[in-house]
Design a protein around this motif. Structure first.
Motif, PDB file in Angstrom:
ATOM      1  N   HIS A 197     -74.712 -60.017  38.306  1.00 16.34           N
ATOM      2  CA  HIS A 197     -73.726 -60.901  37.686  1.00 16.34           C
ATOM      3  C   HIS A 197     -73.994 -62.363  38.022  1.00 16.34           C
ATOM      4  CE1 HIS A 197     -71.359 -57.127  37.204  1.00 16.34           C
ATOM      5  NE2 HIS A 197     -71.079 -57.712  36.065  1.00 16.34           N
ATOM      6  N   SER A 198     -74.726 -62.599  39.096  1.00 12.82           N
ATOM      7  CA  SER A 198     -75.045 -63.978  39.478  1.00 12.82           C
ATOM      8  C   SER A 198     -76.031 -64.650  38.531  1.00 12.82           C
ATOM      9  CB  SER A 198     -75.615 -64.005  40.905  1.00 12.82           C
ATOM     10  OG  SER A 198     -74.620 -63.671  41.847  1.00 12.82           O
ATOM     11  N   VAL A 199     -76.706 -63.864  37.690  1.00 13.95           N
ATOM     12  CA  VAL A 199     -77.654 -64.457  36.744  1.00 13.95           C
ATOM     13  C   VAL A 199     -77.093 -64.463  35.320  1.00 13.95           C
ATOM     14  CG1 VAL A 199     -79.619 -63.803  38.177  1.00 13.95           C
ATOM     15  CG2 VAL A 199     -78.923 -62.292  36.294  1.00 13.95           C
ATOM     16  N   TYR A 215     -84.438 -63.369  37.153  1.00 12.59           N
ATOM     17  CA  TYR A 215     -84.088 -64.086  38.382  1.00 12.59           C
ATOM     18  C   TYR A 215     -83.427 -63.186  39.429  1.00 12.59           C
ATOM     19  CZ  TYR A 215     -84.727 -68.334  35.536  1.00 12.59           C
ATOM     20  OH  TYR A 215     -85.214 -69.313  34.721  1.00 12.59           O
ATOM     21  N   VAL A 216     -83.086 -61.967  39.057  1.00  9.76           N
ATOM     22  CA  VAL A 216     -82.334 -61.093  39.961  1.00  9.76           C
ATOM     23  C   VAL A 216     -83.050 -60.903  41.291  1.00  9.76           C
ATOM     24  CG1 VAL A 216     -81.551 -58.716  40.330  1.00  9.76           C
ATOM     25  CG2 VAL A 216     -81.081 -59.866  38.160  1.00  9.76           C
ATOM     26  N   GLU A 217     -84.312 -60.559  41.241  1.00  9.84           N
ATOM     27  CA  GLU A 217     -85.071 -60.296  42.464  1.00  9.84           C
ATOM     28  C   GLU A 217     -85.081 -61.505  43.386  1.00  9.84           C
ATOM     29  OE1 GLU A 217     -89.711 -59.591  43.803  1.00  9.84           O
ATOM     30  OE2 GLU A 217     -89.051 -58.781  41.870  1.00  9.84           O
ATOM     31  N   TYR A 218     -85.248 -62.702  42.815  1.00 11.01           N
ATOM     32  CA  TYR A 218     -85.363 -63.912  43.632  1.00 11.01           C
ATOM     33  C   TYR A 218     -84.042 -64.284  44.299  1.00 11.01           C
ATOM     34  CZ  TYR A 218     -89.638 -64.085  40.918  1.00 11.01           C
ATOM     35  OH  TYR A 218     -90.830 -63.762  40.339  1.00 11.01           O
ATOM     36  N   PRO A 247     -78.289 -58.402  29.207  1.00 15.11           N
ATOM     37  CA  PRO A 247     -79.245 -59.439  29.593  1.00 15.11           C
ATOM     38  C   PRO A 247     -79.418 -59.641  31.093  1.00 15.11           C
ATOM     39  CG  PRO A 247     -77.873 -60.208  27.788  1.00 15.11           C
ATOM     40  CD  PRO A 247     -77.274 -58.915  28.264  1.00 15.11           C
ATOM     41  N   ASN A 248     -78.424 -59.216  31.886  1.00 13.51           N
ATOM     42  CA  ASN A 248     -78.571 -59.439  33.327  1.00 13.51           C
ATOM     43  C   ASN A 248     -78.766 -58.148  34.133  1.00 13.51           C
ATOM     44  OD1 ASN A 248     -75.389 -60.035  32.648  1.00 13.51           O
ATOM     45  ND2 ASN A 248     -75.602 -58.656  34.390  1.00 13.51           N
ATOM     46  N   MET A 249     -78.747 -56.990  33.463  1.00 12.71           N
ATOM     47  CA  MET A 249     -78.985 -55.742  34.201  1.00 12.71           C
ATOM     48  C   MET A 249     -80.471 -55.503  34.428  1.00 12.71           C
ATOM     49  SD  MET A 249     -76.205 -52.802  33.224  1.00 12.71           S
ATOM     50  CE  MET A 249     -76.193 -52.954  31.430  1.00 12.71           C
ATOM     51  N   VAL A 250     -80.775 -54.826  35.540  1.00 11.79           N
ATOM     52  CA  VAL A 250     -82.153 -54.506  35.900  1.00 11.79           C
ATOM     53  C   VAL A 250     -82.571 -53.216  35.202  1.00 11.79           C
ATOM     54  CG1 VAL A 250     -83.713 -53.923  37.798  1.00 11.79           C
ATOM     55  CG2 VAL A 250     -81.933 -55.646  38.128  1.00 11.79           C
ATOM     56  N   LYS A 251     -83.807 -53.179  34.745  1.00 16.19           N
ATOM     57  CA  LYS A 251     -84.330 -51.966  34.118  1.00 16.19           C
ATOM     58  C   LYS A 251     -84.511 -50.872  35.171  1.00 16.19           C
ATOM     59  CE  LYS A 251     -86.778 -54.451  30.448  1.00 16.19           C
ATOM     60  NZ  LYS A 251     -88.085 -54.772  29.837  1.00 16.19           N
ATOM     61  N   LEU A 252     -84.035 -49.689  34.853  1.00 13.03           N
ATOM     62  CA  LEU A 252     -84.099 -48.572  35.791  1.00 13.03           C
ATOM     63  C   LEU A 252     -85.531 -48.282  36.222  1.00 13.03           C
ATOM     64  CD1 LEU A 252     -82.246 -46.549  37.201  1.00 13.03           C
ATOM     65  CD2 LEU A 252     -82.399 -45.089  35.183  1.00 13.03           C
ATOM     66  N   ASP A 253     -86.480 -48.453  35.318  1.00 14.49           N
ATOM     67  CA  ASP A 253     -87.884 -48.191  35.652  1.00 14.49           C
ATOM     68  C   ASP A 253     -88.457 -49.203  36.638  1.00 14.49           C
ATOM     69  OD1 ASP A 253     -88.010 -45.955  34.044  1.00 14.49           O
ATOM     70  OD2 ASP A 253     -88.853 -47.012  32.313  1.00 14.49           O
ATOM     71  N   GLU A 254     -87.765 -50.329  36.821  1.00 14.56           N
ATOM     72  CA  GLU A 254     -88.289 -51.400  37.676  1.00 14.56           C
ATOM     73  C   GLU A 254     -87.562 -51.518  39.005  1.00 14.56           C
ATOM     74  OE1 GLU A 254     -88.110 -54.944  35.314  1.00 14.56           O
ATOM     75  OE2 GLU A 254     -89.529 -54.185  33.811  1.00 14.56           O
ATOM     76  N   ILE A 255     -86.468 -50.801  39.169  1.00 14.16           N
ATOM     77  CA  ILE A 255     -85.610 -51.023  40.331  1.00 14.16           C
ATOM     78  C   ILE A 255     -86.267 -50.608  41.644  1.00 14.16           C
ATOM     79  CG2 ILE A 255     -84.427 -48.788  40.122  1.00 14.16           C
ATOM     80  CD1 ILE A 255     -82.774 -52.095  41.166  1.00 14.16           C
ATOM     81  N   GLU A 256     -87.059 -49.547  41.654  1.00 17.82           N
ATOM     82  CA  GLU A 256     -87.625 -49.071  42.916  1.00 17.82           C
ATOM     83  C   GLU A 256     -88.601 -50.085  43.507  1.00 17.82           C
ATOM     84  OE1 GLU A 256     -89.579 -45.079  44.946  1.00 17.82           O
ATOM     85  OE2 GLU A 256     -89.162 -45.113  42.793  1.00 17.82           O
TER      86      GLU A 256
END
Length: 279
Positions: A197-199, A215-218, A247-256
């Protein structure tokens, strides 16, 4: 810092804890798929996991936006997640009457940022006795959260988490001041960082909220570096076609892959703190 127990999970500043799930319950099948995959991922990584999804998104930008299945169907689905995967559950409420109903299923209640000064909502949440994750409003400073905390404490509940999710100054944008995390930690309660939600770009798509998920990871790394105790991330199998907050949610395939980096950083920061404070 006080240790907070959410279901079977003890939250403190010694172990990386994740709250994650899709923004809103789109269907039973979708929620079960996300919960199953997230449980597998967090098991592999060895981190405590709390599932989050909303039965109603009452503060959507447009009146025509998808809100969710409603409280009764939503809780049925959340209970199925809890029973099948053995994970604690958190969901948000928007009206005081919902607190007692939700408390029959969930392990923690979440108070949305826009509503964190609503006294009746805070009191009703506190009176359930469950932990209450209170999101700091986009219009409040960290120090303003003291009054919010007092409302919950004086309602007989000290099971509190505080959540940072950025501040808005209008113009469809949010700014994250990481010193808010430092300031809120002074209250003695665990601090959660809401990395997705911060992005957001509130109202950035005119009839819906935009965002910059890249930007979520950073921001998550920065929050962990300054001492965030718990990480909150919304995930979705296909965010570009999600019914809320895509637009601000992380893709499940990328979260790990992202979580592996964050866990490594979390451990490094805690090790550094233990060395620093031992002298």
């Amino acid at each position: 810092m006080k240790t907070m127990k959410v279901g079977s999970i003890s939250m403190d500043n010694t172990i990386f804890t994740l709250i994650a799930g899709p923004c809103v319950i789109e269907s039973e099948a979708q929620v079960m798929e996300v919960a199953s995959r997230m449980k597998d991922i967090t098991n592999r990584l060895g981190i405590p996991y709390i599932f989050k999804s909303s039965f109603d998104k009452a503060n959507r930008t447009s009146i025509s936006s998808f809100r969710g299945p409603g409280i009764h169907e939503g809780l049925r689905i959340l209970k199925k997640v809890k029973d099948e995967f053995g994970v604690p559950i958190v969901t948000d409420i928007h009206e005081p009457y919902q607190a007692k109903i939700v408390a029959e299923v969930v392990d923690m209640i979440q108070v949305p940022a826009f509503l964190c000064r609503q006294t009746d909502l805070l009191v009703a949440s506190a009176e359930t006795g469950l932990p209450v994750n209170i999101k700091k409003a986009q219009f409040l400073s960290a120090k303003d959260m003291k009054n919010v905390i007092t409302k919950v404490e004086e309602s007989g509940n000290e099971n509190i988490l505080l959540c940072e999710r950025g501040n808005t100054f209008g113009y469809n944008n949010l700014v994250v001041d990481m010193t808010n995390i430092i300031e809120m930690k002074k209250f003695g309660y665990p601090v959660v960082f809401d990395a997705t939600h911060s992005v957001q770009k509130p109202g950035g798509n005119l009839t819906s909220t935009g965002g910059n998920r890249e930007y979520v990871e950073y921001l998550a790394k920065a929050a962990i570096a300054v001492g965030a105790d718990v990480l909150f991330m919304e995930v979705h199998e296909d965010p570009d076609h999600a019914k809320s907050d895509g637009p601000n949610m992380v893709k499940l395939d990328e979260i790990e892959v992202i979580l592996k980096k964050l866990i490594k950083l979390y451990k490094a920061v805690r090790d550094d703190e233990s060395i620093r404070y031992s002298h």
